[in-house]
Write an enzyme that holds these catalytic residues in place. Sequence first.
Site, short mmCIF file in Angstrom:
data_model
loop_
_atom_site.label_atom_id
_atom_site.label_comp_id
_atom_site.label_asym_id
_atom_site.label_seq_id
_atom_site.Cartn_x
_atom_site.Cartn_y
_atom_site.Cartn_z
N HIS A 258 -26.37 -38.02 63.34
CA HIS A 258 -27.31 -38.94 62.71
C HIS A 258 -28.76 -38.56 62.98
O HIS A 258 -29.65 -38.88 62.19
CB HIS A 258 -27.00 -40.39 63.12
CG HIS A 258 -25.64 -40.82 62.63
ND1 HIS A 258 -24.79 -41.62 63.35
CD2 HIS A 258 -24.98 -40.50 61.48
CE1 HIS A 258 -23.67 -41.79 62.65
NE2 HIS A 258 -23.77 -41.13 61.53
N HIS B 132 -17.93 -38.92 53.07
CA HIS B 132 -16.97 -39.57 53.98
C HIS B 132 -17.75 -40.67 54.73
O HIS B 132 -18.27 -40.43 55.82
CB HIS B 132 -16.41 -38.56 54.99
CG HIS B 132 -15.59 -37.47 54.36
ND1 HIS B 132 -16.16 -36.46 53.61
CD2 HIS B 132 -14.25 -37.24 54.36
CE1 HIS B 132 -15.19 -35.64 53.18
NE2 HIS B 132 -14.03 -36.09 53.62
N SER C 122 -23.51 -43.44 58.98
CA SER C 122 -24.34 -42.69 58.03
C SER C 122 -24.80 -43.52 56.82
O SER C 122 -25.95 -43.39 56.40
CB SER C 122 -23.63 -41.40 57.58
OG SER C 122 -22.31 -41.67 57.16
N GLU D 160 -15.50 -43.35 50.14
CA GLU D 160 -14.60 -43.63 51.28
C GLU D 160 -13.20 -43.78 50.70
O GLU D 160 -12.96 -44.55 49.77
CB GLU D 160 -15.06 -44.90 52.02
CG GLU D 160 -14.13 -45.38 53.10
CD GLU D 160 -13.75 -44.33 54.16
OE1 GLU D 160 -14.64 -43.73 54.77
OE2 GLU D 160 -12.54 -44.11 54.37
N ASP E 67 -11.73 -39.95 46.81
CA ASP E 67 -11.90 -38.69 47.54
C ASP E 67 -13.34 -38.18 47.39
O ASP E 67 -13.81 -37.93 46.27
CB ASP E 67 -10.89 -37.67 46.98
CG ASP E 67 -11.13 -36.29 47.55
OD1 ASP E 67 -11.55 -36.18 48.72
OD2 ASP E 67 -10.91 -35.30 46.83
N GLY E 68 -14.01 -37.98 48.51
CA GLY E 68 -15.41 -37.58 48.50
C GLY E 68 -15.62 -36.13 48.11
O GLY E 68 -16.69 -35.77 47.61
N ASP F 168 -18.84 -35.30 56.10
CA ASP F 168 -18.51 -35.65 57.49
C ASP F 168 -17.04 -36.08 57.60
O ASP F 168 -16.74 -37.24 57.85
CB ASP F 168 -19.45 -36.79 57.93
CG ASP F 168 -19.17 -37.25 59.34
OD1 ASP F 168 -18.59 -36.47 60.13
OD2 ASP F 168 -19.54 -38.40 59.67
N1 SAM Z 1 -19.90 -40.47 57.99
C1 SAM Z 1 -19.54 -41.62 58.81
C2 SAM Z 1 -20.68 -41.92 59.75
O1 SAM Z 1 -21.43 -41.01 60.10
O2 SAM Z 1 -20.84 -43.08 60.14
C3 SAM Z 1 -18.27 -41.38 59.58
C4 SAM Z 1 -17.15 -40.83 58.75
S1 SAM Z 1 -15.62 -40.60 59.57
C5 SAM Z 1 -15.91 -39.21 60.58
C6 SAM Z 1 -14.63 -39.97 58.28
C7 SAM Z 1 -14.28 -41.00 57.22
O3 SAM Z 1 -13.80 -40.31 56.07
C8 SAM Z 1 -13.20 -41.97 57.62
O4 SAM Z 1 -13.66 -43.28 57.40
C9 SAM Z 1 -12.03 -41.66 56.68
O5 SAM Z 1 -11.30 -42.81 56.27
C10 SAM Z 1 -12.75 -41.06 55.50
N2 SAM Z 1 -11.99 -40.10 54.68
C11 SAM Z 1 -10.98 -39.27 55.03
N3 SAM Z 1 -10.65 -38.44 54.01
C12 SAM Z 1 -11.50 -38.74 52.99
C13 SAM Z 1 -11.73 -38.21 51.68
N4 SAM Z 1 -10.98 -37.20 51.22
N5 SAM Z 1 -12.70 -38.74 50.93
C14 SAM Z 1 -13.47 -39.77 51.38
N6 SAM Z 1 -13.31 -40.32 52.61
C15 SAM Z 1 -12.36 -39.80 53.41
#
Ligand code: SAM
Length: 283
Positions: A19, A42, A106, A124, A148-149, A169
């Site tokens: 961050h 993500h 984030s 998400e 899916d991101g 992320d």
């Molecule tokens: N970026 C966030 C932050 O900095 O506060 C933390 C993210 S965390 C490391 C990863 C997140 O990605 C989780 O909430 C998970 O559910 C989500 N996730 C996993 N695979 C994903 C995908 N293919 N597309 C979007 N989100 C996904």
Amino acid sequence: MLSYQHAYHAGNFADVHKHLVLYSVIDHLLRKESSVTYIDTHAGRGRYPLDAEETVRLGEYRDGAEKLWKEREQLAEDPLLADWLEGLAAAQSQQSPKALDHYPGSPWWLAQRLREQDALRLFELHPREHEHLSRQRLADRVRHVHGDGLSGLIDALPVATPRLCVLVDPSYERKEEYGEVAATLLEAMRKARHGIMLVWYPLLPAERHEALLDALKAGGLRKIWRSELTVASPQRERGMYGSGMLVINPPWGLDRRLEDAMARLAPVLGDASCHRGDWWVPE
Ligand code: SAM
């Protein structure tokens, strides 16, 4: 099947590192008036109460955000850290907080600094995490996408604004994710050459992140700055011994600013902590 929940890890040393890099990139972008689209592939929940059952269980924030909070006076001698700590204070439930009760994710760091002309898209995939995120009151121009991101990023490009900033992320629950992230970034950079892309990766004894870094280099990308914060030696640690961030197309001067801030931050996290910043691929 997704099992990762960021609430277990919120505010740990890797979050703080990630961050701070993100904050610094936004800071540079805000120096110009032209609009920016931010994409967080993500997103997670957005803001984490530190007394939540999951967060208390591992208490990782105690070795991350809480250590910085306790040393905030001396850390604030660095201008970037001073601003970032002000941001952290603004995420607390009280106006003049003495104690830390929340850690912002984030989406929060991005939404806080969104201007009229900017846009923010948050992806998400996990239904419960998406629901938590949707309940957060972020800015008006924030679009939440349950999906899916990585494919979402490709579909969103090119964007309508002159500038683009992407945070990737993932949780890297599956080892294939390193390759998927690399392939997505190469495709995204083909569609948006001037975009700034930030990628987080864990430093684990298996060193799987090397495949990601090598694939980006082999794919011909230029201008990749790397920031790695280690908090233990790989030989002694069975879990994550460090946190890595790549910034593709970093704004000018970002490297120097972050190196100064990280040099002050790392010792606060522990005697074994150190930061290395270098160009993974130069211009
Ligand atoms: N970026 C966030 C932050 O900095 O506060 C933390 C993210 S965390 C490391 C990863 C997140 O990605 C989780 O909430 C998970 O559910 C989500 N996730 C996993 N695979 C994903 C995908 N293919 N597309 C979007 N989100 C996904």
